[in-house]
Design a protein around this motif. Structure first.
Motif, mmCIF file in Angstrom:
data_model
loop_
_atom_site.group_PDB
_atom_site.id
_atom_site.type_symbol
_atom_site.label_atom_id
_atom_site.label_comp_id
_atom_site.label_asym_id
_atom_site.label_seq_id
_atom_site.Cartn_x
_atom_site.Cartn_y
_atom_site.Cartn_z
ATOM 1 N N GLU A 1 0.801 -1.016 -0.443
ATOM 2 C CA GLU A 1 -0.431 -0.133 -0.002
ATOM 3 C C GLU A 1 1.011 1.208 -0.076
ATOM 4 O OE1 GLU A 1 -2.595 -0.062 2.964
ATOM 5 O OE2 GLU A 1 -3.776 -1.566 2.159
ATOM 6 N N ILE A 2 0.590 2.451 -0.798
ATOM 7 C CA ILE A 2 1.268 3.421 -1.413
ATOM 8 C C ILE A 2 0.683 4.593 -0.713
ATOM 9 C CG2 ILE A 2 3.058 4.349 -2.470
ATOM 10 C CD1 ILE A 2 3.353 2.096 -4.550
ATOM 11 N N HIS A 3 0.985 5.487 0.271
ATOM 12 C CA HIS A 3 -0.306 6.423 0.849
ATOM 13 C C HIS A 3 0.807 7.359 0.042
ATOM 14 C CE1 HIS A 3 -1.998 3.788 3.969
ATOM 15 N NE2 HIS A 3 -0.715 3.524 4.260
ATOM 16 N N ILE A 4 0.413 8.060 -1.094
ATOM 17 C CA ILE A 4 0.598 8.812 -1.630
ATOM 18 C C ILE A 4 0.034 10.317 -1.282
ATOM 19 C CG2 ILE A 4 0.768 10.279 -4.348
ATOM 20 C CD1 ILE A 4 0.138 7.393 -5.343
ATOM 21 N N LYS A 5 1.843 10.912 -1.061
ATOM 22 C CA LYS A 5 1.068 12.593 -0.032
ATOM 23 C C LYS A 5 2.343 13.499 -0.449
ATOM 24 C CE LYS A 5 0.934 10.338 4.237
ATOM 25 N NZ LYS A 5 1.308 10.476 5.763
ATOM 26 N N GLN A 6 1.964 14.063 -1.298
ATOM 27 C CA GLN A 6 3.023 15.799 -1.267
ATOM 28 C C GLN A 6 3.976 14.960 -2.508
ATOM 29 O OE1 GLN A 6 5.101 17.558 2.362
ATOM 30 N NE2 GLN A 6 2.846 17.812 3.125
ATOM 31 N N LEU A 7 3.390 14.471 -3.363
ATOM 32 C CA LEU A 7 4.051 13.997 -4.644
ATOM 33 C C LEU A 7 3.188 14.507 -5.618
ATOM 34 C CD1 LEU A 7 5.060 10.191 -3.494
ATOM 35 C CD2 LEU A 7 6.107 12.038 -3.496
ATOM 36 N N LYS A 8 4.385 14.937 -6.798
ATOM 37 C CA LYS A 8 3.647 15.288 -7.969
ATOM 38 C C LYS A 8 5.203 15.100 -9.270
ATOM 39 C CE LYS A 8 1.926 19.195 -10.812
ATOM 40 N NZ LYS A 8 1.205 20.484 -10.023
ATOM 41 N N GLY A 9 3.850 14.580 -10.075
ATOM 42 C CA GLY A 9 5.448 13.580 -11.435
ATOM 43 C C GLY A 9 5.473 12.552 -11.132
ATOM 44 N N HIS A 10 7.100 12.103 -11.599
ATOM 45 C CA HIS A 10 7.128 10.797 -11.929
ATOM 46 C C HIS A 10 6.744 9.737 -10.299
ATOM 47 C CE1 HIS A 10 9.019 7.011 -13.995
ATOM 48 N NE2 HIS A 10 9.428 6.871 -12.980
ATOM 49 N N LEU A 11 6.488 9.442 -10.283
ATOM 50 C CA LEU A 11 6.480 8.074 -8.930
ATOM 51 C C LEU A 11 7.351 6.948 -9.377
ATOM 52 C CD1 LEU A 11 5.256 7.591 -6.153
ATOM 53 C CD2 LEU A 11 3.427 5.784 -7.678
#
Length: 120
Positions: A87-97
């Protein structure tokens, strides 16, 4: 000299050739596509034990604290199926993961599992 080369270069290829981690996991890299900040994405790395012996997953090292990993703690017998769930909690990211996990198991070389995607 040739004995040293055999021990370090050729023997691992023979031992892990077709029976290594590549035949254990169905996929070692998964692209989750496009996602958004604030979401939780679940990625499942499915496997079937076809390596010729029982496998025990000892540990999975995460690339950051935003990942929660679950995996079977019991011995995985020959031809038994299972999964490593992330499970990946996506916070404060933008662009390529780009995330990676390093899996350690008895009888397998260390395996890198990769997750990629795009955060909008």
């Amino acid at each position: 000299m040739w004995r040293i080369l055999f021990c370090f270069l050729i023997a691992p290829t023979i031992c892990y050739g077709e029976s290594g981690s590549k035949s254990f996991f169905k996929q070692e890299a998964i692209d989750i596509g496009s996602t958004a900040n604030g979401r939780t994405e679940t990625v499942v790395f499915e496997f079937e034990n076809r390596v010729g012996h029982t496998v025990v997953i000892n540990d999975v090292k995460k690339s950051c604290g935003c990942e929660k990993v679950s995996f079977p703690k019991h011995p995985i017998k020959l031809y038994q199926k299972g999964a490593v769930k992330v499970e990946i909690h996506i916070k404060q990211l933008k662009g390529h993961l780009k995330k990676s996990l390093l899996l350690y198991a008895d009888g397998l070389p260390p395996t890198i599992l990769k997750i990629t995607g795009e955060v909008k």
